[in-house]
Enzyme design. Structure first.
Site, PDB file in Angstrom:
ATOM      1  N   LYS A   8      53.385 -12.587 123.821  1.00  0.00           N
ATOM      2  CA  LYS A   8      52.794 -11.631 122.883  1.00  0.00           C
ATOM      3  C   LYS A   8      53.438 -10.248 122.885  1.00  0.00           C
ATOM      4  O   LYS A   8      53.885  -9.755 123.910  1.00  0.00           O
ATOM      5  CB  LYS A   8      51.292 -11.490 123.161  1.00  0.00           C
ATOM      6  N   THR A  60      47.013  -7.626  95.754  1.00  0.00           N
ATOM      7  CA  THR A  60      45.670  -7.133  95.429  1.00  0.00           C
ATOM      8  C   THR A  60      44.735  -8.166  96.035  1.00  0.00           C
ATOM      9  O   THR A  60      45.068  -9.359  96.085  1.00  0.00           O
ATOM     10  CB  THR A  60      45.415  -7.035  93.912  1.00  0.00           C
ATOM     11  N   HIS A  61      43.600  -7.723  96.518  1.00  0.00           N
ATOM     12  CA  HIS A  61      42.651  -8.623  97.201  1.00  0.00           C
ATOM     13  C   HIS A  61      43.320  -9.363  98.359  1.00  0.00           C
ATOM     14  O   HIS A  61      42.922 -10.482  98.695  1.00  0.00           O
ATOM     15  CB  HIS A  61      42.042  -9.649  96.224  1.00  0.00           C
ATOM     16  N   ASN A 104      52.093  -6.832 121.054  1.00  0.00           N
ATOM     17  CA  ASN A 104      50.967  -6.365 120.241  1.00  0.00           C
ATOM     18  C   ASN A 104      51.234  -5.007 119.597  1.00  0.00           C
ATOM     19  O   ASN A 104      51.809  -4.128 120.235  1.00  0.00           O
ATOM     20  CB  ASN A 104      49.709  -6.273 121.113  1.00  0.00           C
ATOM     21  N   LYS A 120      33.128  23.064 117.984  1.00  0.00           N
ATOM     22  CA  LYS A 120      34.489  23.114 118.539  1.00  0.00           C
ATOM     23  C   LYS A 120      35.041  21.807 119.089  1.00  0.00           C
ATOM     24  O   LYS A 120      36.162  21.419 118.760  1.00  0.00           O
ATOM     25  CB  LYS A 120      34.559  24.179 119.632  1.00  0.00           C
ATOM     26  N   TYR A 160      23.609  33.430 112.612  1.00  0.00           N
ATOM     27  CA  TYR A 160      24.163  32.633 113.705  1.00  0.00           C
ATOM     28  C   TYR A 160      23.067  31.919 114.483  1.00  0.00           C
ATOM     29  O   TYR A 160      21.988  32.458 114.715  1.00  0.00           O
ATOM     30  CB  TYR A 160      24.969  33.529 114.671  1.00  0.00           C
ATOM     31  N   SER A 211      51.003  -8.699 126.603  1.00  0.00           N
ATOM     32  CA  SER A 211      49.719  -9.166 127.102  1.00  0.00           C
ATOM     33  C   SER A 211      49.855  -9.444 128.593  1.00  0.00           C
ATOM     34  O   SER A 211      50.896  -9.917 129.055  1.00  0.00           O
ATOM     35  CB  SER A 211      49.322 -10.447 126.359  1.00  0.00           C
ATOM     36  N   GLN A 240      27.870  26.412 118.100  1.00  0.00           N
ATOM     37  CA  GLN A 240      28.861  26.258 119.162  1.00  0.00           C
ATOM     38  C   GLN A 240      29.361  24.807 119.231  1.00  0.00           C
ATOM     39  O   GLN A 240      30.436  24.535 119.771  1.00  0.00           O
ATOM     40  CB  GLN A 240      28.239  26.676 120.500  1.00  0.00           C
ATOM     41  N   SER A 260      30.524  27.348 127.060  1.00  0.00           N
ATOM     42  CA  SER A 260      31.556  26.719 126.213  1.00  0.00           C
ATOM     43  C   SER A 260      32.973  26.961 126.731  1.00  0.00           C
ATOM     44  O   SER A 260      33.926  26.421 126.169  1.00  0.00           O
ATOM     45  CB  SER A 260      31.420  27.202 124.765  1.00  0.00           C
ATOM     46  N   GLU A 303      47.324  -0.185 115.847  1.00  0.00           N
ATOM     47  CA  GLU A 303      45.887  -0.452 115.953  1.00  0.00           C
ATOM     48  C   GLU A 303      45.127   0.818 116.320  1.00  0.00           C
ATOM     49  O   GLU A 303      44.007   1.045 115.846  1.00  0.00           O
ATOM     50  CB  GLU A 303      45.634  -1.561 116.975  1.00  0.00           C
ATOM     51  N   ASN A 359      29.393  36.973 117.669  1.00  0.00           N
ATOM     52  CA  ASN A 359      29.241  36.177 116.448  1.00  0.00           C
ATOM     53  C   ASN A 359      30.400  36.381 115.471  1.00  0.00           C
ATOM     54  O   ASN A 359      30.941  35.414 114.928  1.00  0.00           O
ATOM     55  CB  ASN A 359      27.906  36.498 115.773  1.00  0.00           C
TER      56      ASN A 359
HETATM   57  N1  ARG Z   1      30.321  30.544 122.533  1.00  0.00           N
HETATM   58  C1  ARG Z   1      29.665  30.934 121.350  1.00  0.00           C
HETATM   59  C2  ARG Z   1      30.047  29.989 120.216  1.00  0.00           C
HETATM   60  O1  ARG Z   1      30.994  29.320 120.331  1.00  0.00           O
HETATM   61  C3  ARG Z   1      30.023  32.339 120.972  1.00  0.00           C
HETATM   62  C4  ARG Z   1      29.020  33.051 120.146  1.00  0.00           C
HETATM   63  C5  ARG Z   1      27.832  33.383 120.978  1.00  0.00           C
HETATM   64  N2  ARG Z   1      26.908  34.158 120.247  1.00  0.00           N
HETATM   65  C6  ARG Z   1      25.639  34.324 120.625  1.00  0.00           C
HETATM   66  N3  ARG Z   1      24.880  35.020 119.883  1.00  0.00           N
HETATM   67  N4  ARG Z   1      25.183  33.747 121.703  1.00  0.00           N
HETATM   68  O2  ARG Z   1      29.388  29.912 119.221  1.00  0.00           O
END
Ligand code: ARG
Length: 464
Positions: A283, A155-156, A285, A325, A317, A277, A322, A22, A290, A110
């Site tokens: 044009k 409205t509408h 735009n 993110k 966990y 355009s 993961q 990650s 948008e 964790n």
């Molecule tokens: N990169 C992991 C995450 O974002 C960190 C936690 C990893 N924990 C584990 N038990 N492998 O979740």
């Protein structure tokens, strides 16, 4: 270097690293990981694991890394570490040898990742709040600049009743204010520290979790270790904040796209936020708008994606988590960009006030007034509504506006209609009747705008 040498003799495959690593995206939490690690090192002093001196060396080393990160001097892409946590630990071990290897005592990635990501969300929610305040500022200035402008209200998507343009601006202002309180609510709930919850069962070192929470700027520690390491509600709430905010922006964008269209011709957008355009020279735009509308798709997708990822996950966990993110990072970034471009759109917008006024006058937007006039003559509203409808039909047949219909035609529909009906029908009269709280009379809107400007000042003061 992997964090688990002892149990393993074989290396991870390249493909496994691709699915598992990650660092390519969680490096954005580098500052938070360093902050969390410094707090943890202090906890380890309290627990008797580190001496004051050892802690000072670790903190100094972490601060050097922090400065390099802030100066953009760290090339994360050159590292083969799995994630930001192992990256920071490897850095410490490289620099300090065995002392670096002591820091992870009693801690798990964790509770570490849960802590880092809460801190990251908190930081970015504060940034988004500032962005929303700036957009609110731009909306109120736009209302101020066009204080006399009248537009048709819909409205509408059919012309319904006229409103002041400032009233339209203030409507989006209300949404932005709610978006701000949604951020505050979200931060209030996420403001707990998971640090010291270990892998899932808590830590056996007396690090003083209350103190850790305080040092990290959290209101209190999380109360249950299983929940603390497996809870991602705060990410979902952040994604909901972004989604709802983007939904509001998309509605504003849609209104403005329509007002800007050749068909409506209500406003011009500045060159800074439009494109031409490649084929059609005439044009211009509304691309920025948008995209404010279009980017909702991916942001809503990130919310839905994480809900599905979290559904049915067993405690505590799991690596599935993961996946929280990339979507969140993208959602925050897109929402930020859209809030900023919204400011530029509003600053460069010029309203064609003659066209909007004319449009507000057309479409029999004052038919309700005629009905209200009849109500004032003691005609029951349902009957009045019916008569006003017939008057609209008569006016359409003659190609006239309601206020241009001769008195005889109106009287033929109901005997109680007198000359004074014409005082009820002009645009300003229609608007000024709506003088009660929340309505669109000039006075009411001016007062509302004044109050909102005052509120904005308080908001700004609370942020500085
Ligand atoms: N990169 C992991 C995450 O974002 C960190 C936690 C990893 N924990 C584990 N038990 N492998 O979740």
């Amino acid at each position: 270097m992997a964090l688990w040498g002892g149990r393993f003799s074989g290396d991870a495959s390249a493909m496994f690293k691709q699915v598992n690593d990650s660092l390519p995206f969680d490096y954005v939490m580098a500052i938070e990981d360093i902050t969390g690690s410094i707090a943890w090192s202090k906890g380890l002093v309290r627990a008797g694991v580190l001496t004051e001196q050892e802690q000072a060396s670790l903190e100094q080393c972490l601060n050097t890394l922090k400065q390099d990160v802030e100066a953009n001097k760290v090339d994360f892409s050159a590292s083969t570490e799995e994630d930001i946590h192992s990256f920071v630990e490897a850095y410490l071990t490289d620099a300090l040898g065995d002392l670096g290897r002591k820091l992870h005592t009693g801690r798990s990635r964790n509770d570490q990742v849960a802590t880092d990501f809460r801190l990251w969300c908190k930081r970015h929610l504060a940034g988004l709040k500032l962005d929303i305040v700036n957009l609110l500022d731009a909306l109120l200035s736009c209302a101020n600049r066009h204080e006399q402008a009248i537009i048709p209200g819909y409205t509408h998507l059919q012309r319904a009743q006229p409103v002041y343009f400032a009233h339209w601006c203030l409507a989006y202002g209300e949404m932005l204010k709610r978006d701000i309180t949604r951020i505050d609510d979200c931060v209030r709930r996420l403001n707990q520290s998971p640090l010291g919850c270990g892998a899932l069962a808590g830590t056996s070192f007396d690090v003083d979790r209350e103190k850790l929470a305080e040092e990290l700027g959290f209101a209190s520690p999380c109360l249950n270790s299983l929940d603390a390491v497996s809870d991602r509600d705060f990410v979902l709430e952040l994604l909901f904040v972004c989604s709802t905010g983007m939904m509001h922006l998309s509605r504003m964008a849609e209104d403005l796209i329509f007002y800007n269209s050749g068909e409506a011709g209500f406003l011009q957008l500045s060159d800074a936020v439009t494109s031409g355009s490649s084929l059609m020279p005439q044009k211009k735009n509304p691309d920025a708008l948008e995209l404010m509308r279009g980017k909702c798709g991916r942001v809503f997708g990130h919310l839905q994606g994480l809900l599905v990822t979290m559904k049915g996950l067993p405690l505590a966990y799991n690596k599935d988590m993961q996946e929280d993110k990339e979507g969140a990072i993208d959602a925050v970034n897109q929402y930020h960009i859209c809030l900023c471009i919204g400011v530029e759109v509003l600053e460069g917008l010029s309203l064609n006030q003659e066209a909007t006024r004319k449009a507000a006058q057309q479409g029999y937007a004052n038919a309700t007034e005629l009905a209200d006039y009849l109500v004032a003559q003691n005609v029951p509203f349902r009957t009045a509504h019916d008569i006003a409808g017939q008057a609209v039909v008569a006016a359409i047949a003659k190609g006239l506006a309601l206020e241009e219909l001769p008195i005889e035609d109106l009287q033929a529909l109901h005997a109680s209609i007198q000359e004074d009906v014409y005082e009820w029908l002009p645009l300003e009269a229609v608007l000024d009747k709506r003088k009660y709280l929340g309505g669109t009379s000039h006075d009411t809107v001016t007062k509302a705008l004044y109050l909102e400007l005052e509120h904005l000042d308080q908001l700004k003061a609370s942020l500085s």
